[in-house]
Design a protein around this motif. Structure first.
Motif, PDB file in Angstrom:
ATOM      1  N   UNK A 168       0.872  -1.139   0.033  1.00 23.61           N
ATOM      2  CA  UNK A 168       0.096  -0.033  -0.101  1.00 23.61           C
ATOM      3  C   UNK A 168       0.937   1.144   0.077  1.00 23.61           C
ATOM      4  N   UNK A 169       1.263   1.702  -1.049  1.00 17.52           N
ATOM      5  CA  UNK A 169       2.237   2.698  -1.333  1.00 17.52           C
ATOM      6  C   UNK A 169       3.700   2.154  -0.874  1.00 17.52           C
ATOM      7  N   UNK A 170       4.473   3.039  -0.559  1.00 18.11           N
ATOM      8  CA  UNK A 170       6.028   2.412   0.008  1.00 18.11           C
ATOM      9  C   UNK A 170       5.864   2.282   1.649  1.00 18.11           C
ATOM     10  N   UNK A 171       6.337   1.146   2.108  1.00 17.56           N
ATOM     11  CA  UNK A 171       6.973   1.069   3.581  1.00 17.56           C
ATOM     12  C   UNK A 171       5.664   0.810   3.978  1.00 17.56           C
ATOM     13  N   UNK A 172       4.759   0.395   3.455  1.00 16.19           N
ATOM     14  CA  UNK A 172       3.275   0.256   4.226  1.00 16.19           C
ATOM     15  C   UNK A 172       2.483  -0.887   3.649  1.00 16.19           C
TER      16      UNK A 172
ATOM     17  N   UNK B 168      -7.078   2.681  -3.701  1.00 19.62           N
ATOM     18  CA  UNK B 168      -6.127   1.365  -3.780  1.00 19.62           C
ATOM     19  C   UNK B 168      -6.135   0.945  -5.214  1.00 19.62           C
ATOM     20  N   UNK B 178      -7.038  -0.276  10.496  1.00 25.06           N
ATOM     21  CA  UNK B 178      -6.255   0.512  11.253  1.00 25.06           C
ATOM     22  C   UNK B 178      -6.748   1.841  11.506  1.00 25.06           C
TER      23      UNK B 178
ATOM     24  N   UNK C 168      -1.496   7.063  -3.478  1.00 27.87           N
ATOM     25  CA  UNK C 168      -0.234   5.787  -3.545  1.00 27.87           C
ATOM     26  C   UNK C 168       0.034   5.616  -1.954  1.00 27.87           C
ATOM     27  N   UNK C 169      -0.823   4.840  -1.317  1.00 26.29           N
ATOM     28  CA  UNK C 169      -0.845   4.781   0.135  1.00 26.29           C
ATOM     29  C   UNK C 169      -1.033   6.266   0.852  1.00 26.29           C
ATOM     30  N   UNK C 170      -0.631   6.252   2.028  1.00 22.27           N
ATOM     31  CA  UNK C 170      -0.881   7.347   2.904  1.00 22.27           C
ATOM     32  C   UNK C 170       0.131   8.420   2.612  1.00 22.27           C
TER      33      UNK C 170
ATOM     34  N   UNK D 140      10.171  -0.230  -1.587  1.00 29.24           N
ATOM     35  CA  UNK D 140      10.483   1.283  -1.927  1.00 29.24           C
ATOM     36  C   UNK D 140      11.654   1.359  -2.703  1.00 29.24           C
ATOM     37  N   UNK D 142      14.224   3.497  -2.144  1.00 30.29           N
ATOM     38  CA  UNK D 142      15.326   3.831  -1.062  1.00 30.29           C
ATOM     39  C   UNK D 142      15.807   2.348  -0.490  1.00 30.29           C
ATOM     40  N   UNK D 143      15.011   1.432  -0.343  1.00 27.38           N
ATOM     41  CA  UNK D 143      15.262   0.256   0.298  1.00 27.38           C
ATOM     42  C   UNK D 143      16.237  -0.630  -0.646  1.00 27.38           C
TER      43      UNK D 143
END
Lengths: 276, 276, 276, 276
Positions: A168-172, B168, B178, C168-170, D140, D142-143
């Motif tokens: 869900x997007x980046x890092x989530x 989404x 959440x 794109x996500x939050x 992501x 950056x990862x």
């Protein structure tokens, strides 16, 4: 309804639990955690499988603790199984000697990132043990039927599918509760992983972060959505856990959470599922 | 705990329901639906607010049915309120004469797309009625605190926040459970909209599609996550509904679903919330 | 090919630019910025429209600077138009007196959050001026055809569509370059907003953050994908800008960036578009 | 600047191309495609590496064509290399005998799904050949620095990173052009995969769909964003390709597309990158 590790699982059976520390840190920790979990699940009438990893093959950083390795890991899992008297589950990877692991554990589990590796999924399913297949963070729930078809083509009919969050997007990650209903169509028992679902992948630089406080929220939601089993990583001292501490649920808070979850499970399974 | 429309709502009170047909189709339909919902919610001990729209201002296509308009819509809502004896809620838009609406209804609701329009949110809150603010599909749940602060700056302290799904990818929404816990931090009662959350925005060309079969899945999940109230659109014959039929829950299946939901609500509110 | 503000725009015409400070901060700033932009775009052979807002109606926080208001804002835009000799564009909202604005500016622009408000879109289109409609962060690009149909139903055939990022996500947006090709099917000139696309919505608490360093990356990509026009907010001193500074591109670095962009534009428009 | 397969690559060198049919279908097809690509890239001054897979290990369905297998596949790649005189690249998997492959090909490539498998990435990097690491759809940008650090820890300093789309809801990917700039910070040449980026994963039931028409849109955008190399799958008759046909670009339309791309590449690399 599917026979698992000495008991039956499915939407017409009560919730079962897969739980334990993310990685095998020591024999003492393993024994104590398994013992505590066995005691509380017996009291609550929840079937229980102990989970722990011998090797974390996909850590964010190459420098992270990966576990005791195969030989020592299997020895400890075997000792937990014999001493505590609980079935055990561990996750395997592409370079794992699958036969050695299958000789020791009751249930095999495949990592989410590897759900589309045909050879791997079929090799694991070929071991003849029940398999818990985690859905990739990149996979739509309706596409799990293709993964299940590959696994079943080996002749293994004890396959479970497990939701652990979608990118869900980046890092989530987001836990789409619809997916728990969608994946029922595979005919497999559906498991919800309540602790990896609150990971923030790569979110802390060299390791993945996590939002422990959302574990009970998502666990309650998933049990109410309707699942066969719940997967949760737990640790007596999550802040000192050697892997995935940020998303582990504290062992001393498990009993209360499980008590609520099993009550929800009874309500929804007695009422039936209006959607299906 | 917040006084709403003759009763108190909050995580320490039992679940309340906002329900009704998406749009006001006729006085007869409104009366019958409100009457049926009143009867079943009274039997189940659920506080109930009747909802219906007089004008759908943001349909996908300009050719869709939009409703009876302001004057006739308010007349019907007023008649439902007087005859059936239930509080009523409707949604308002930027060009709505707010005072006229506020004179008739018990609760005002703002559309998700408009949650960031400062003047609009403050104008609505200034009417002195309770307001249910829907969170934008594009907004992170923690950013609702800024929206709430704008609304409260008018002196209105009866503000609710409502989750109705997050964007989404394209033509799809996901309900992040959440967010129901995150939005508690606003101090406002949190409402979950179980029917718009299963919309497929724009997914059918000139109108939005929907996945009615997931309404009970998400409703159960949200109630178990822990909410003050639930929002659901319902219709005696959803396939013939003039708006949002694909995601409306059939009126004749409401009672069974509500019976399960109120049981889940009792379990989780009695047990308390392990997360906080 | 569509006549805009004294020149023609389209994929068979060279790139045009909409640029200026996010909000009207002062008459001096407006005059100086417009003058500098006019000079550099003339030198590069780029048609130019000056953009600035008189009121930021949808700031994250109610306490943020919103602009000089309608009357003073229109006075300054009119003065820029007369003194500098450039067409001007501003954005309007649901409570804007549209006629007053349309009397002064050459192009009207509608905010992304409001792209589904039927009445609003039609009221703006009815003013008879060209309209730049920003696509909602929640909308699939193929669904813009319904928005365009509503606008054209008023008889206005000078409608443009503008990509400014998708949820794109939050707290993040992604610019899907496919959408620039998809939106060509509306028959409208497609504009890319290179500065709002790098916003991090709500990402800094009470205001939206931004990633200025990605403005040239996305601008180059969009021009190469193939667009009629480019939208960029700029400021002589972005770190002191009163709105959207984090995503504004510095005025003194505009000339170099535009020089690269117009060269890319010439290459791709001379070669034609292999996709269609 | 990094030496690759007889030439140097980087943002200060002109664009290089990795191209070929997704899977090795026959020796004839391989020879003809490689020959045609060699001829056109030489004429355009583009360095070229031939790509084809001997085994598609992660097809959606277990029944799909997977390729000629290791032995025959390597024989054909070796024959293309010797006869046509081009460097060759192929992708490897967890159960691939890496040494055998590294003996034949010039560049190794790792699949996106496997980018977090530490042992695998290190085993591949240990072969001493240049490696093109595809970024996971779940990662992501950056990862990727952690992935690169694992690869470099083996002593291999010829590592490339490759964007191939990020998960965007279900059955869809989005190409975030920002990621091409973000991944420069790894110090590795950045490659954009223009054909897998238009896949619709799992979108056609038992196989992945694709949107071939967006290949040139994304390719132009990525080259303008600024990359070291471009990856594209191509086929003389994509509708009859045995794998990934829906997203392959027709061989007879490659020359025109490449001609545009190399012009864009010259413009942006001559101008420099305003962002960094």
């Amino acid at each position: 309804m599917m026979p698992l590790a000495g008991f039956d699982v499915g939407l017409d059976r009560s919730l079962f639990l897969i739980a334990g520390p993310c990685v095998i840190e020591s024999e003492t920790l393993a024994q104590e955690t398994a013992g505590a979990l066995k005691e509380m699940t017996e009291a609550l009438g929840i079937h229980f499988i102990y989970k722990s990893s011998f090797d974390k093959a996909n850590r964010s950083s190459g420098a992270s603790f990966r576990g005791p390795g195969l030989e020592e890991g299997l020895r400890i899992l075997g000792s937990v199984r014999a001493t505590i008297g609980v079935p055990v589950l561990t996750d395997v990877h592409e370079d794992t000697p699958l036969g050695e692991v299958a000789d020791v554990v009751d249930v095999l589990q495949t990592p989410a990132f590897l759900c589309r590796q045909t050879n791997f999924i079929q090799s694991v399913a070929s071991q003849g043990k029940p398999v818990n297949i985690k859905k990739g963070q990149f996979l739509a729930p309706w596409d799990m039927k293709h993964v299940v078809a590959k696994a079943r083509a080996t002749g293994n009919d004890r396959i479970m599918v497990c939701e652990r969050g979608a990118s869900f997007g980046y890092n989530n990650l987001v836990s789409d509760m619809r997916s728990l209903a969608v994946m029922r169509e595979t005919g497999c028992p559906v498991v919800f992983d309540a602790t990896h679902s609150v990971q923030l992948p790569g979110g802390q630089g060299t390791c993945s972060g996590g939002q422990r406080e959302f574990v009970p929220v998502l666990a309650r939601a998933a049990v109410a959505a309707g699942i066969a089993g719940l997967f949760m990583e737990t640790h007596p001292d999550p802040d000192r856990a050697l892997s995935d501490g940020p998303n582990a649920w504290p062992l001393d808070r498990m009993r209360d959470l499980l008590a609520t979850l099993i009550e929800i499970d009874r309500v929804v399974k007695a009422a039936g599922f209006a959607e299906g």
